[in-house]
Design a protein around this motif. Structure first.
Motif, mmCIF file in Angstrom:
data_model
loop_
_atom_site.group_PDB
_atom_site.id
_atom_site.type_symbol
_atom_site.label_atom_id
_atom_site.label_comp_id
_atom_site.label_asym_id
_atom_site.label_seq_id
_atom_site.Cartn_x
_atom_site.Cartn_y
_atom_site.Cartn_z
ATOM 1 N N SER A 59 14.692 -3.509 -5.321
ATOM 2 C CA SER A 59 14.960 -4.173 -4.152
ATOM 3 C C SER A 59 16.056 -3.506 -3.296
ATOM 4 C CB SER A 59 15.870 -5.663 -4.526
ATOM 5 O OG SER A 59 16.935 -5.381 -5.168
ATOM 6 N N VAL A 60 16.702 -2.625 -4.047
ATOM 7 C CA VAL A 60 17.614 -1.582 -3.497
ATOM 8 C C VAL A 60 16.825 -0.122 -3.466
ATOM 9 C CG1 VAL A 60 19.571 -2.946 -3.659
ATOM 10 C CG2 VAL A 60 19.082 -1.216 -5.676
ATOM 11 N N GLY A 61 15.638 -0.147 -3.712
ATOM 12 C CA GLY A 61 14.982 1.417 -3.627
ATOM 13 C C GLY A 61 15.231 2.051 -4.920
ATOM 14 N N ARG A 62 15.766 1.365 -5.994
ATOM 15 C CA ARG A 62 16.124 2.278 -7.033
ATOM 16 C C ARG A 62 15.444 1.755 -8.432
ATOM 17 N NH1 ARG A 62 20.485 5.595 -6.806
ATOM 18 N NH2 ARG A 62 19.384 6.263 -8.692
ATOM 19 N N GLY A 63 14.122 0.991 -8.209
ATOM 20 C CA GLY A 63 13.297 0.383 -9.355
ATOM 21 C C GLY A 63 12.865 1.399 -10.230
ATOM 22 N N ALA A 64 12.549 1.015 -11.558
ATOM 23 C CA ALA A 64 11.760 1.535 -12.653
ATOM 24 C C ALA A 64 10.538 1.032 -12.962
ATOM 25 C CB ALA A 64 12.731 1.773 -13.697
ATOM 26 N N THR A 65 9.416 1.234 -12.421
ATOM 27 C CA THR A 65 8.011 0.494 -12.491
ATOM 28 C C THR A 65 7.074 0.972 -13.521
ATOM 29 O OG1 THR A 65 8.345 -0.177 -10.310
ATOM 30 C CG2 THR A 65 6.085 -0.499 -11.211
ATOM 31 N N GLY A 66 6.623 0.311 -14.373
ATOM 32 C CA GLY A 66 5.552 0.769 -15.310
ATOM 33 C C GLY A 66 4.278 0.274 -14.763
ATOM 34 N N ALA A 67 3.056 0.854 -15.094
ATOM 35 C CA ALA A 67 1.792 0.542 -14.313
ATOM 36 C C ALA A 67 0.824 1.058 -15.280
ATOM 37 C CB ALA A 67 1.735 1.075 -12.967
ATOM 38 N N VAL A 68 -0.380 0.130 -15.180
ATOM 39 C CA VAL A 68 -1.631 0.457 -15.811
ATOM 40 C C VAL A 68 -2.643 0.309 -15.171
ATOM 41 C CG1 VAL A 68 -1.477 -1.797 -17.262
ATOM 42 C CG2 VAL A 68 -2.568 0.097 -18.214
ATOM 43 N N ALA A 69 -3.728 1.091 -15.171
ATOM 44 C CA ALA A 69 -5.040 1.106 -14.320
ATOM 45 C C ALA A 69 -6.238 0.629 -15.122
ATOM 46 C CB ALA A 69 -5.199 2.208 -13.777
ATOM 47 N N GLY A 70 -6.813 -0.301 -14.548
ATOM 48 C CA GLY A 70 -7.977 -0.931 -15.544
ATOM 49 C C GLY A 70 -9.096 -0.073 -15.174
ATOM 50 N N ALA A 71 -10.220 -0.144 -15.932
ATOM 51 C CA ALA A 71 -11.234 0.907 -16.095
ATOM 52 C C ALA A 71 -11.825 1.251 -14.838
ATOM 53 C CB ALA A 71 -12.401 0.353 -17.254
ATOM 54 N N GLY A 72 -11.821 0.218 -13.948
ATOM 55 C CA GLY A 72 -12.660 0.167 -12.522
ATOM 56 C C GLY A 72 -12.082 0.837 -11.449
ATOM 57 N N VAL A 73 -10.738 1.251 -11.813
ATOM 58 C CA VAL A 73 -9.673 1.825 -10.771
ATOM 59 C C VAL A 73 -10.157 3.368 -10.399
ATOM 60 C CG1 VAL A 73 -7.560 2.364 -10.076
ATOM 61 C CG2 VAL A 73 -8.087 0.185 -11.172
ATOM 62 N N THR A 74 -10.307 3.799 -9.185
ATOM 63 C CA THR A 74 -10.954 5.054 -9.006
ATOM 64 C C THR A 74 -9.441 5.987 -8.786
ATOM 65 O OG1 THR A 74 -10.625 4.684 -6.494
ATOM 66 C CG2 THR A 74 -12.803 4.304 -7.545
ATOM 67 N N ALA A 75 -9.852 7.248 -9.014
ATOM 68 C CA ALA A 75 -8.602 8.111 -8.882
ATOM 69 C C ALA A 75 -7.986 8.148 -7.516
ATOM 70 C CB ALA A 75 -9.060 9.356 -8.698
ATOM 71 N N LEU A 76 -8.689 7.658 -6.266
ATOM 72 C CA LEU A 76 -7.860 7.531 -5.003
ATOM 73 C C LEU A 76 -7.176 6.261 -4.957
ATOM 74 C CD1 LEU A 76 -7.535 7.839 -2.024
ATOM 75 C CD2 LEU A 76 -9.631 6.695 -1.479
ATOM 76 N N GLN A 77 -7.682 4.947 -5.574
ATOM 77 C CA GLN A 77 -7.024 3.766 -5.758
ATOM 78 C C GLN A 77 -5.681 3.884 -6.714
ATOM 79 O OE1 GLN A 77 -10.279 1.499 -7.361
ATOM 80 N NE2 GLN A 77 -10.484 0.377 -5.199
ATOM 81 N N ARG A 78 -5.907 4.738 -7.813
ATOM 82 C CA ARG A 78 -4.749 4.733 -8.564
ATOM 83 C C ARG A 78 -3.697 5.772 -7.679
ATOM 84 N NH1 ARG A 78 -3.543 6.772 -14.899
ATOM 85 N NH2 ARG A 78 -1.784 7.923 -14.450
ATOM 86 N N ALA A 79 -4.104 6.612 -6.882
ATOM 87 C CA ALA A 79 -3.007 7.511 -6.129
ATOM 88 C C ALA A 79 -2.454 6.533 -5.110
ATOM 89 C CB ALA A 79 -3.526 8.499 -5.467
ATOM 90 N N GLN A 80 -3.298 5.372 -4.578
ATOM 91 C CA GLN A 80 -2.603 4.440 -3.536
ATOM 92 C C GLN A 80 -1.460 3.590 -4.286
ATOM 93 O OE1 GLN A 80 -6.262 2.855 -2.124
ATOM 94 N NE2 GLN A 80 -6.144 4.271 -0.126
#
Length: 267
Positions: free
Chosen positions: A122-143
């Motif tokens: 909320s103040v631009g100092r987050g720490a986010t973890g993410a995981v991509a499903g098998a159907g996510v393309t390289a472009l979508q992951r980059a986005q």
């Protein structure tokens, strides 16, 4: 790498904070839609300021559909969300406890990124973890990476099973730090400081230490050693905190409890 078009479902505290970060980073307001049946005054003002479409009568599928509703509201909201998902739409979910398989079962997509931001986003100092499903393309992951990076650090997980541990560390972690401030202030009071002064000192000390940690690339362990004079007051206190049943053991137990609960909530 920000997407050309985006629909945000849920503009509460976290969704609204992320939206503000995206707009600052250059997200196209003309191709951004916000859906929230009960938008806050802050969200309404943000949409008005940037000319965003808020709760339009209809909306075409966007490049990215961001789900930021309360997790318990997903079942009710899902049927209305299906028309917002096109064949090339990435679903980016920040819903705690909702797995990629769960989202794919409810929405017509196999492109899902599951993310877990924390309150400092909320103040631009987050720490986010993410995981991509098998159907996510390289472009979508980059986005997705570009969107999440607008509000802080992003770490990509190799397996969705790790998200419970990440939730226990960074998702819940700000509360641990806030409690540290409470505990330090209470200890200051017990040592004789006036309560208000102890609170101010504890808050400023933790905030300042965090700022130093952010500015200095050295490991936290090295910074700790740098401020600890042999035989001094800090060393005496650390001898208590670093004993076998001290802070490390207590934090390990706390994180394990949080990770266990995260697993229970995600079924």
């Amino acid at each position: 790498m920000l997407p050309a078009s985006l629909t945000l479902v849920g503009a509460g505290k976290m969704g609204g904070a992320m939206l503000a970060g995206w707009l600052r980073a250059g997200l196209d307001p003309a191709r951004t839609v916000v859906i929230d049946p009960s938008p806050s005054p802050e969200a309404t003002a943000l949409c008005a300021e940037h000319g965003l479409a808020l709760n339009p009568a209809s909306s075409a599928p966007a490049d990215v559909l961001v789900l930021a509703v309360k997790p318990q509201g997903l079942a009710e909201a899902a049927p209305g969300l299906a028309p917002l998902v096109g064949p090339r739409t990435l679903v980016l979910s920040i819903l705690a406890g909702k797995t990629i398989a769960d989202l794919m079962a409810r929405l017509p997509t196999d492109a899902v990124v599951r993310a877990m931001p924390n309150l400092p986003a909320s103040v631009g100092r987050g720490a986010t973890g993410a995981v991509a499903g098998a159907g996510v393309t390289a472009l979508q992951r980059a986005q997705a990476d570009a969107l999440l990076a607008c509000v802080g650090l992003v770490e990509w997980l190799e397996a969705e099973a790790l998200i419970d541990a990440l939730t226990a560390v960074s998702g819940s972690g700000p509360a641990y730090v806030f409690h540290l401030v409470e505990a330090l202030a209470e200890a200051g009071c017990a040592a004789g400081l006036p309560q208000d002064m102890a609170r101010r000192l504890a808050r400023a000390t933790v905030a300042g230490a965090g700022a130093l940690l952010d500015a200095d690339p050295r490991e936290a362990s090295q910074l700790r050693r740098d401020v600890t004079s042999p035989g001094g007051t800090t060393a005496e206190a650390l001898a208590v905190l670093m004993r076998e049943d001290g802070l490390t053991a207590l934090m390990r137990e706390a994180v394990a409890a949080a990770a266990r609960r995260a697993g229970e909530l995600s079924g």
